[in-house]
Structures are given as C-alpha cells and as structure tokens.
Design a protein around this motif. Structure first.
Motif, PDB file in Angstrom:
ATOM      1  N   PRO A   1      -8.143  -0.847  -6.336  1.00  0.00           N
ATOM      2  CA  PRO A   1      -7.593   0.338  -5.668  1.00  0.00           C
ATOM      3  C   PRO A   1      -7.497   0.106  -4.159  1.00  0.00           C
ATOM      4  O   PRO A   1      -8.263  -0.679  -3.585  1.00  0.00           O
ATOM      5  CB  PRO A   1      -8.606   1.443  -5.978  1.00  0.00           C
ATOM      6  CG  PRO A   1      -9.371   0.961  -7.158  1.00  0.00           C
ATOM      7  CD  PRO A   1      -9.367  -0.541  -7.080  1.00  0.00           C
ATOM      8  N   LEU A   2      -6.577   0.807  -3.521  1.00  0.00           N
ATOM      9  CA  LEU A   2      -6.353   0.657  -2.083  1.00  0.00           C
ATOM     10  C   LEU A   2      -7.627   0.880  -1.271  1.00  0.00           C
ATOM     11  O   LEU A   2      -7.859   0.209  -0.269  1.00  0.00           O
ATOM     12  CB  LEU A   2      -5.274   1.633  -1.607  1.00  0.00           C
ATOM     13  CG  LEU A   2      -3.893   1.480  -2.241  1.00  0.00           C
ATOM     14  CD1 LEU A   2      -2.965   2.570  -1.735  1.00  0.00           C
ATOM     15  CD2 LEU A   2      -3.321   0.105  -1.965  1.00  0.00           C
ATOM     16  N   SER A   3      -8.449   1.807  -1.703  1.00  0.00           N
ATOM     17  CA  SER A   3      -9.680   2.129  -0.969  1.00  0.00           C
ATOM     18  C   SER A   3     -10.716   1.015  -1.039  1.00  0.00           C
ATOM     19  O   SER A   3     -11.704   1.029  -0.302  1.00  0.00           O
ATOM     20  CB  SER A   3     -10.292   3.429  -1.499  1.00  0.00           C
ATOM     21  OG  SER A   3     -10.662   3.266  -2.854  1.00  0.00           O
TER      22      SER A   3
ATOM     23  N   THR B   1      -9.063   0.449   5.368  1.00  0.00           N
ATOM     24  CA  THR B   1      -8.603  -0.039   4.067  1.00  0.00           C
ATOM     25  C   THR B   1      -7.114   0.219   3.911  1.00  0.00           C
ATOM     26  O   THR B   1      -6.496   0.944   4.713  1.00  0.00           O
ATOM     27  CB  THR B   1      -9.345   0.661   2.907  1.00  0.00           C
ATOM     28  OG1 THR B   1      -8.949   2.037   2.878  1.00  0.00           O
ATOM     29  CG2 THR B   1     -10.853   0.531   3.042  1.00  0.00           C
TER      30      THR B   1
ATOM     31  N   ALA C   1       0.813  -1.223   0.000  1.00  0.00           N
ATOM     32  CA  ALA C   1       0.000   0.000   0.000  1.00  0.00           C
ATOM     33  C   ALA C   1       0.841   1.265   0.000  1.00  0.00           C
ATOM     34  O   ALA C   1       0.448   2.261  -0.598  1.00  0.00           O
ATOM     35  CB  ALA C   1      -0.936   0.003   1.204  1.00  0.00           C
TER      36      ALA C   1
ATOM     37  N   ARG D   1       0.702  -0.244  -8.270  1.00  0.00           N
ATOM     38  CA  ARG D   1      -0.097  -1.429  -7.935  1.00  0.00           C
ATOM     39  C   ARG D   1       0.686  -2.690  -8.242  1.00  0.00           C
ATOM     40  O   ARG D   1       0.166  -3.783  -8.175  1.00  0.00           O
ATOM     41  CB  ARG D   1      -1.409  -1.392  -8.705  1.00  0.00           C
ATOM     42  CG  ARG D   1      -2.330  -0.304  -8.147  1.00  0.00           C
ATOM     43  CD  ARG D   1      -3.563  -0.106  -8.929  1.00  0.00           C
ATOM     44  NE  ARG D   1      -4.489  -1.212  -8.769  1.00  0.00           N
ATOM     45  CZ  ARG D   1      -5.699  -1.227  -9.292  1.00  0.00           C
ATOM     46  NH1 ARG D   1      -6.134  -0.201  -9.988  1.00  0.00           N
ATOM     47  NH2 ARG D   1      -6.482  -2.263  -9.123  1.00  0.00           N
TER      48      ARG D   1
ATOM     49  N   ARG E   1      -1.714   3.979   3.701  1.00  0.00           N
ATOM     50  CA  ARG E   1      -0.888   4.933   2.954  1.00  0.00           C
ATOM     51  C   ARG E   1      -1.041   6.342   3.523  1.00  0.00           C
ATOM     52  O   ARG E   1      -0.059   7.044   3.708  1.00  0.00           O
ATOM     53  CB  ARG E   1      -1.245   4.947   1.481  1.00  0.00           C
ATOM     54  CG  ARG E   1      -0.371   5.960   0.724  1.00  0.00           C
ATOM     55  CD  ARG E   1      -0.697   6.063  -0.715  1.00  0.00           C
ATOM     56  NE  ARG E   1      -0.072   4.979  -1.437  1.00  0.00           N
ATOM     57  CZ  ARG E   1      -0.269   4.772  -2.735  1.00  0.00           C
ATOM     58  NH1 ARG E   1      -1.074   5.547  -3.419  1.00  0.00           N
ATOM     59  NH2 ARG E   1       0.329   3.783  -3.337  1.00  0.00           N
ATOM     60  N   GLN E   2      -2.266   6.749   3.826  1.00  0.00           N
ATOM     61  CA  GLN E   2      -2.504   8.101   4.333  1.00  0.00           C
ATOM     62  C   GLN E   2      -1.929   8.308   5.727  1.00  0.00           C
ATOM     63  O   GLN E   2      -1.490   9.397   6.059  1.00  0.00           O
ATOM     64  CB  GLN E   2      -4.005   8.402   4.352  1.00  0.00           C
ATOM     65  CG  GLN E   2      -4.577   8.566   2.979  1.00  0.00           C
ATOM     66  CD  GLN E   2      -6.092   8.759   2.997  1.00  0.00           C
ATOM     67  OE1 GLN E   2      -6.771   8.381   3.936  1.00  0.00           O
ATOM     68  NE2 GLN E   2      -6.607   9.333   1.931  1.00  0.00           N
TER      69      GLN E   2
ATOM     70  N   LYS F   1      -5.882   2.107   1.799  1.00  0.00           N
ATOM     71  CA  LYS F   1      -5.717   3.553   1.574  1.00  0.00           C
ATOM     72  C   LYS F   1      -5.408   4.254   2.895  1.00  0.00           C
ATOM     73  O   LYS F   1      -4.602   5.182   2.945  1.00  0.00           O
ATOM     74  CB  LYS F   1      -6.969   4.138   0.936  1.00  0.00           C
ATOM     75  CG  LYS F   1      -6.839   5.608   0.609  1.00  0.00           C
ATOM     76  CD  LYS F   1      -8.076   6.142  -0.080  1.00  0.00           C
ATOM     77  CE  LYS F   1      -7.896   7.626  -0.390  1.00  0.00           C
ATOM     78  NZ  LYS F   1      -9.089   8.194  -1.012  1.00  0.00           N
ATOM     79  N   ASP F   2      -6.032   3.806   3.973  1.00  0.00           N
ATOM     80  CA  ASP F   2      -5.771   4.383   5.294  1.00  0.00           C
ATOM     81  C   ASP F   2      -4.313   4.170   5.701  1.00  0.00           C
ATOM     82  O   ASP F   2      -3.702   5.034   6.330  1.00  0.00           O
ATOM     83  CB  ASP F   2      -6.692   3.769   6.349  1.00  0.00           C
ATOM     84  CG  ASP F   2      -8.155   4.058   6.079  1.00  0.00           C
ATOM     85  OD1 ASP F   2      -8.483   5.213   5.742  1.00  0.00           O
ATOM     86  OD2 ASP F   2      -8.968   3.114   6.192  1.00  0.00           O
TER      87      ASP F   2
END
Length: 139
Positions: free
Chosen positions: A70-72, A126, A18, A23, A131-132, A128-129
């Motif tokens: 996607p990451l999300s 997820t 992530a 990808r 990565r953020q 995405k979290d």
C-alpha cells in the motif's frame, strides 16, 4: 543538485504511480512519458525498484509494473535507498572522509542540521502523502 538524477527519476516514477487509482499494471512507456524520464534511464530505475521489493514486474498480456505494498507503506527513504541515494551520515561537504567532532569542517553544524531534516522528511513521507497532496485540477 541535492539528489542524484537517478533518485529524482525514481521519486517521479513512484509519485506518478501513487496518483493512479490502482496498484498496477503500469506500462513503462506510459510512466516514462508521464514522469518525464528518458525510457533508457527508466528501465534502470525500474530494475532497481523491483530488486528492492517496491515493485513487481510481470511479463506478457496484462503485465507491467505493480506496487507491492500500500502507498502508506512505501516511504521516500525506501525509494531513495533502492537507487543508492541514501543520505550519507558521515559525508562532509568539504570532502573529508569524516568530520571529527573536535575539529569539524566549517559547514559541519549547518550540514548536520540539514541532513537530519532531510532524513526525517524521507522517512516520514510516503507515497500516500503524494496522492493526498496532489493538487485538484478542475476541467
């Protein structure tokens, strides 16, 4: 231990993927090193993640592992389910097959609350979290 070792390894590997800016492709030996997962265990985990449809494996030049979504769109709950580490809804901390509502075990109410929070966390979090939330390290 709250999670099985296989579940921890799966979360580590997917988190490592992530934070990358693509990808894929991701090479198994690189993932094993970065995620601190023994290579023999990694191949088992990766097979399970591929079988669950979270990753795609491609062989040959330019091959490796690729995220399929996607990451999300990849939750921790899906990652855990892929390696067989779902939180069992009827599991009793006293080892009973099922805690009856009329005569539950001593830890039933506390475990029920914790289980609910864990399930919510796994479903709502997820990649995405990851990565953020990654700490920024200045060099």
């Amino acid at each position: 231990m709250l999670l099985a070792q296989t579940a921890e390894y799966a979360l580590r590997v997917m988190a490592e993927m992530a934070v990358q800016r693509s990808r894929g492709p991701f090479r198994a030996r690189d993932l094993a090193k970065k995620a601190h997962v023994p290579p023999a265990f990694l191949s088992k985990v990766m097979r399970q993640l591929v079988k669950a449809g979270l990753l795609e494996a491609r062989h040959g030049r330019g091959g490796g592992f690729f995220l399929t979504r996607p990451l999300s769109k990849i939750s921790f709950a899906e990652i855990l389910a892929a390696v067989g580490s779902e939180f069992e809804s009827n599991r009793c901390l006293f080892g009973w097959k099922k805690c009856p509502k009329k005569n539950p075990c001593l830890l039933h109410n506390q475990w029920k609350g914790m289980k609910g929070r864990l399930l919510r966390w796994a479903k709502e979090t997820t990649l995405k979290d990851v990565r953020q939330d990654r700490p920024r390290i200045s060099t």
